[in-house]
Design an enzyme around this catalytic site. Structure first.
Site, PDB file in Angstrom:
ATOM      1  N   VAL A  12       0.838  -1.205   0.000  1.00 44.27           N
ATOM      2  CA  VAL A  12       0.000   0.000   0.000  1.00 44.27           C
ATOM      3  C   VAL A  12       0.873   1.256   0.000  1.00 44.27           C
ATOM      4  O   VAL A  12       0.584   2.229  -0.708  1.00 44.27           O
ATOM      5  CB  VAL A  12      -0.956  -0.009   1.216  1.00 44.27           C
ATOM      6  CG1 VAL A  12      -1.804   1.257   1.225  1.00 44.27           C
ATOM      7  CG2 VAL A  12      -1.863  -1.239   1.183  1.00 44.27           C
ATOM      8  N   THR A  35      10.346  -6.032   4.972  1.00 41.84           N
ATOM      9  CA  THR A  35       9.315  -6.745   4.194  1.00 41.84           C
ATOM     10  C   THR A  35       9.062  -6.053   2.852  1.00 41.84           C
ATOM     11  O   THR A  35       8.470  -6.644   1.962  1.00 41.84           O
ATOM     12  CB  THR A  35       7.978  -6.854   4.966  1.00 41.84           C
ATOM     13  OG1 THR A  35       7.593  -5.550   5.403  1.00 41.84           O
ATOM     14  CG2 THR A  35       8.110  -7.769   6.166  1.00 41.84           C
ATOM     15  N   GLY A  36       9.521  -4.840   2.700  1.00 45.63           N
ATOM     16  CA  GLY A  36       9.326  -4.120   1.436  1.00 45.63           C
ATOM     17  C   GLY A  36      10.387  -4.496   0.417  1.00 45.63           C
ATOM     18  O   GLY A  36      11.308  -5.281   0.702  1.00 45.63           O
ATOM     19  N   ALA A  71       4.490   2.177   7.591  1.00 44.40           N
ATOM     20  CA  ALA A  71       5.449   1.173   8.056  1.00 44.40           C
ATOM     21  C   ALA A  71       4.867   0.388   9.218  1.00 44.40           C
ATOM     22  O   ALA A  71       4.491   0.969  10.242  1.00 44.40           O
ATOM     23  CB  ALA A  71       6.741   1.874   8.491  1.00 44.40           C
ATOM     24  N   ALA A  72       4.768  -0.922   9.060  1.00 39.85           N
ATOM     25  CA  ALA A  72       4.205  -1.757  10.128  1.00 39.85           C
ATOM     26  C   ALA A  72       4.437  -3.220   9.824  1.00 39.85           C
ATOM     27  O   ALA A  72       4.604  -3.612   8.669  1.00 39.85           O
ATOM     28  CB  ALA A  72       2.701  -1.515  10.253  1.00 39.85           C
ATOM     29  N   TYR A 138      -2.018  -7.861  16.227  1.00 44.43           N
ATOM     30  CA  TYR A 138      -1.865  -6.881  15.134  1.00 44.43           C
ATOM     31  C   TYR A 138      -2.915  -5.778  15.263  1.00 44.43           C
ATOM     32  O   TYR A 138      -2.582  -4.582  15.273  1.00 44.43           O
ATOM     33  CB  TYR A 138      -1.992  -7.608  13.786  1.00 44.43           C
ATOM     34  CG  TYR A 138      -2.193  -6.683  12.618  1.00 44.43           C
ATOM     35  CD1 TYR A 138      -1.185  -5.809  12.230  1.00 44.43           C
ATOM     36  CD2 TYR A 138      -3.399  -6.661  11.916  1.00 44.43           C
ATOM     37  CE1 TYR A 138      -1.377  -4.945  11.159  1.00 44.43           C
ATOM     38  CE2 TYR A 138      -3.597  -5.804  10.852  1.00 44.43           C
ATOM     39  CZ  TYR A 138      -2.582  -4.943  10.479  1.00 44.43           C
ATOM     40  OH  TYR A 138      -2.770  -4.085   9.435  1.00 44.43           O
ATOM     41  N   PHE A 166     -10.339  -1.987   4.801  1.00 43.07           N
ATOM     42  CA  PHE A 166     -10.871  -3.347   4.832  1.00 43.07           C
ATOM     43  C   PHE A 166      -9.924  -4.198   3.962  1.00 43.07           C
ATOM     44  O   PHE A 166      -8.721  -4.106   4.166  1.00 43.07           O
ATOM     45  CB  PHE A 166     -12.363  -3.330   4.480  1.00 43.07           C
ATOM     46  CG  PHE A 166     -13.164  -2.878   5.702  1.00 43.07           C
ATOM     47  CD1 PHE A 166     -12.976  -1.604   6.244  1.00 43.07           C
ATOM     48  CD2 PHE A 166     -14.012  -3.733   6.364  1.00 43.07           C
ATOM     49  CE1 PHE A 166     -13.638  -1.205   7.410  1.00 43.07           C
ATOM     50  CE2 PHE A 166     -14.679  -3.340   7.532  1.00 43.07           C
ATOM     51  CZ  PHE A 166     -14.485  -2.076   8.045  1.00 43.07           C
ATOM     52  N   LEU A 185      -5.783 -13.841   0.400  1.00 47.19           N
ATOM     53  CA  LEU A 185      -6.522 -14.730  -0.491  1.00 47.19           C
ATOM     54  C   LEU A 185      -6.221 -14.500  -1.978  1.00 47.19           C
ATOM     55  O   LEU A 185      -5.863 -15.452  -2.688  1.00 47.19           O
ATOM     56  CB  LEU A 185      -8.031 -14.556  -0.227  1.00 47.19           C
ATOM     57  CG  LEU A 185      -8.948 -15.414  -1.083  1.00 47.19           C
ATOM     58  CD1 LEU A 185      -8.700 -16.897  -0.837  1.00 47.19           C
ATOM     59  CD2 LEU A 185     -10.414 -15.065  -0.808  1.00 47.19           C
ATOM     60  N   ARG A 276      -9.608 -20.723   9.909  1.00 50.21           N
ATOM     61  CA  ARG A 276      -8.355 -20.091  10.343  1.00 50.21           C
ATOM     62  C   ARG A 276      -8.658 -19.327  11.632  1.00 50.21           C
ATOM     63  O   ARG A 276      -9.573 -18.495  11.645  1.00 50.21           O
ATOM     64  CB  ARG A 276      -7.864 -19.140   9.246  1.00 50.21           C
ATOM     65  CG  ARG A 276      -6.493 -18.563   9.491  1.00 50.21           C
ATOM     66  CD  ARG A 276      -5.988 -17.820   8.261  1.00 50.21           C
ATOM     67  NE  ARG A 276      -6.719 -16.601   7.986  1.00 50.21           N
ATOM     68  CZ  ARG A 276      -6.408 -15.722   7.029  1.00 50.21           C
ATOM     69  NH1 ARG A 276      -5.374 -15.959   6.250  1.00 50.21           N
ATOM     70  NH2 ARG A 276      -7.112 -14.642   6.843  1.00 50.21           N
TER      71      ARG A 276
HETATM   72  N1  UFG Z   1      -8.585 -17.314   2.983  1.00 50.65           N
HETATM   73  C1  UFG Z   1      -8.712 -18.616   2.536  1.00 50.65           C
HETATM   74  N2  UFG Z   1      -7.601 -19.234   2.035  1.00 50.65           N
HETATM   75  C2  UFG Z   1      -6.392 -18.633   1.959  1.00 50.65           C
HETATM   76  C3  UFG Z   1      -6.276 -17.291   2.419  1.00 50.65           C
HETATM   77  C4  UFG Z   1      -7.388 -16.674   2.928  1.00 50.65           C
HETATM   78  O1  UFG Z   1      -9.789 -19.202   2.607  1.00 50.65           O
HETATM   79  O2  UFG Z   1      -5.430 -19.268   1.513  1.00 50.65           O
HETATM   80  C5  UFG Z   1      -9.760 -16.640   3.510  1.00 50.65           C
HETATM   81  C6  UFG Z   1      -9.584 -16.147   4.924  1.00 50.65           C
HETATM   82  O3  UFG Z   1      -9.880 -17.158   5.847  1.00 50.65           O
HETATM   83  C7  UFG Z   1     -10.538 -14.974   4.970  1.00 50.65           C
HETATM   84  C8  UFG Z   1     -10.535 -14.432   3.542  1.00 50.65           C
HETATM   85  O4  UFG Z   1      -9.987 -15.475   2.739  1.00 50.65           O
HETATM   86  O5  UFG Z   1     -11.822 -15.425   5.259  1.00 50.65           O
HETATM   87  C9  UFG Z   1      -9.677 -13.208   3.379  1.00 50.65           C
HETATM   88  O6  UFG Z   1      -8.416 -13.486   3.967  1.00 50.65           O
HETATM   89  P1  UFG Z   1      -7.136 -12.527   3.799  1.00 50.65           P
HETATM   90  O7  UFG Z   1      -6.023 -13.176   4.540  1.00 50.65           O
HETATM   91  O8  UFG Z   1      -6.950 -12.210   2.361  1.00 50.65           O
HETATM   92  O9  UFG Z   1      -7.590 -11.187   4.504  1.00 50.65           O
HETATM   93  P2  UFG Z   1      -8.131 -10.964   6.003  1.00 50.65           P
HETATM   94  O10 UFG Z   1      -9.587 -10.652   5.875  1.00 50.65           O
HETATM   95  O11 UFG Z   1      -7.771 -12.022   6.936  1.00 50.65           O
HETATM   96  O12 UFG Z   1      -7.221  -9.746   6.429  1.00 50.65           O
HETATM   97  C10 UFG Z   1      -7.361  -8.430   5.953  1.00 50.65           C
HETATM   98  C11 UFG Z   1      -6.036  -7.718   5.999  1.00 50.65           C
HETATM   99  C12 UFG Z   1      -5.506  -7.707   7.380  1.00 50.65           C
HETATM  100  C13 UFG Z   1      -6.473  -7.038   8.258  1.00 50.65           C
HETATM  101  C14 UFG Z   1      -7.837  -7.657   8.094  1.00 50.65           C
HETATM  102  C15 UFG Z   1      -8.857  -6.844   8.780  1.00 50.65           C
HETATM  103  O13 UFG Z   1      -5.161  -8.364   5.142  1.00 50.65           O
HETATM  104  O14 UFG Z   1      -4.291  -6.993   7.422  1.00 50.65           O
HETATM  105  O15 UFG Z   1      -8.235  -7.727   6.744  1.00 50.65           O
HETATM  106  O16 UFG Z   1      -9.990  -7.540   8.934  1.00 50.65           O
HETATM  107  F1  UFG Z   1      -6.103  -7.180   9.546  1.00 50.65           F
END
Ligand code: UFG
Length: 325
Positions: A12, A35-36, A71-72, A138, A166, A185, A276
């Site tokens: 981002v 990480t960048g 940065a985080a 986090y 989001f 995902l 998860r």
């Molecule tokens: N998912 C899968 N398979 C995968 C990866 C993800 O089914 O291999 C699912 C997750 O369980 C989740 C959805 O896809 O239901 C989205 O997962 P992401 O990891 O892509 O994103 P998150 O919603 O977990 O996380 C995002 C940001 C985070 C932030 C969060 C806030 O990436 O940094 O939204 O809700 F904290």
């Protein structure tokens, strides 16, 4: 404006830095490259490769019109296993930055906050007034920084905005998502289409949602970057304003996988795995406040656009991805 972008070599941060340069701003990126990626720093930006906590003060002493703070550390699972990395890396470094902002009279700060501060929501779409009960370290560290910003901005009179993202998706030209440890995902699904993974695991099909998989609100990274530009313009001295950024529409994991199949033309094998830990069932943003106060309107709201842009980026950069990861 002369702007300091912390974390400007990340996903981002690099897109926002590129957008700032395109808009005619002078941009300095500070990133420790933990990480960048050095090749993600946009042309025309000065890069300071250093730990933010060490250089925030001397850098801001140069005089800046604003700071964009990305940065985080941002891996939810890692934050649960190694909290010190998150409290020190996110919170302590941010407090050092706020000290420097205050000491050198930097007038504006825009902070990269997250929907993860809300935890499991009582109501969906989630407004900014929703209770903040993060379910991960986090999210807790990002919320702690939000609180610190409120204290500093009101006590010292600078203008501050936190943007609670989001699910960020898509790419902006050559700037996109490539994490060494990929947990998100869409990039994982696209790695299957590229032949870098055999399948995607769907984390749970027994969630209380229409098709049983988790629902998320995806926002295009370029729309997100534009919100940062608007936040800089509309920030009010002495106030800390907080805005959710999403499209207000939820897509299930299965819908995302299906869209990736359509865009890539690849069958993308998917298997069902267990839930998860820490995943909320549904996260969708109420973003009316950003639209009303900032005049922000997402220009790329469809999942097809986000996946298409992420796919173009993923196909352009596989060699870069392998050599730098
Ligand atoms: N998912 C899968 N398979 C995968 C990866 C993800 O089914 O291999 C699912 C997750 O369980 C989740 C959805 O896809 O239901 C989205 O997962 P992401 O990891 O892509 O994103 P998150 O919603 O977990 O996380 C995002 C940001 C985070 C932030 C969060 C806030 O990436 O940094 O939204 O809700 F904290």
């Amino acid at each position: 404006m002369k702007l300091l972008v912390t974390g400007g070599a990340g996903y981002v941060g690099s897109v926002c830095a590129a957008r700032m340069v395109e808009s005619g701003h002078e941009v300095v990126v500070v990133d420790d490259l933990s990480t960048g990626h050095i090749d993600a720093v946009p042309d025309g930006c000065r890069l300071v490769q250093a730990d933010l906590a060490d250089v925030a003060d001397p850098l801001l002493a140069e005089g800046f019109d604003g700071v964009l703070h990305f940065a985080a550390k941002s891996l939810v699972a890692e934050s649960m296993a190694d909290p010190a990395k998150y409290w020190a890396g996110n919170v302590l470094a941010s407090v050092r930055l706020l000290d420097a902002v205050q000491r050198h009279g930097t007038p504006r700060l825009v902070f990269s906050s997250t929907a993860a501060v809300y935890g499991e929501p009582d109501q969906v779409p989630i407004p900014e007034s929703a209770p903040t009960r993060p379910t991960s370290t986090y999210g807790a560290t990002k919320l702690a920084i939000d609180h610190a910003i409120t204290s500093y901005a009101t006590a010292h009179g600078f203008a501050a905005v936190s943007l609670r993202y989001f699910n960020v998706a898509g790419a902006h030209g050559r700037f996109g998502e490539r994490h060494t440890t990929e947990t998100h995902l869409i990039p994982i699904v696209l790695q299957v289409a590229l032949g870098q993974r055999d399948e995607v695991k769907i984390y749970g099909t027994d969630w209380p949602t229409e098709d049983g998989t988790c629902v998320r609100d995806y926002i295009h990274v370029t729309d997100l970057a534009d919100a940062h530009l608007l936040a800089l313009e509309h920030a009010v001295p002495g106030e800390h304003r907080i805005y959710n950024l999403g499209n207000g529409t939820g897509f299930s994991v299965r819908q995302v996988v299906d869209t990736c199949r359509e865009v890539t033309g690849h069958p993308i094998p998917a298997t069902v795995a267990g839930r998860r830990p820490g995943d909320p069932a549904t996260l969708v943003a109420a973003s009316e406040r950003a639209q009303a106060d900032l005049g922000w309107k997402p220009e790329r709201p469809t999942l097809e656009t986000m996946v298409t842009d992420a796919w173009t980026f993923a196909r352009l950069t596989p060699r870069v991805r392998r050599s730098s990861d």
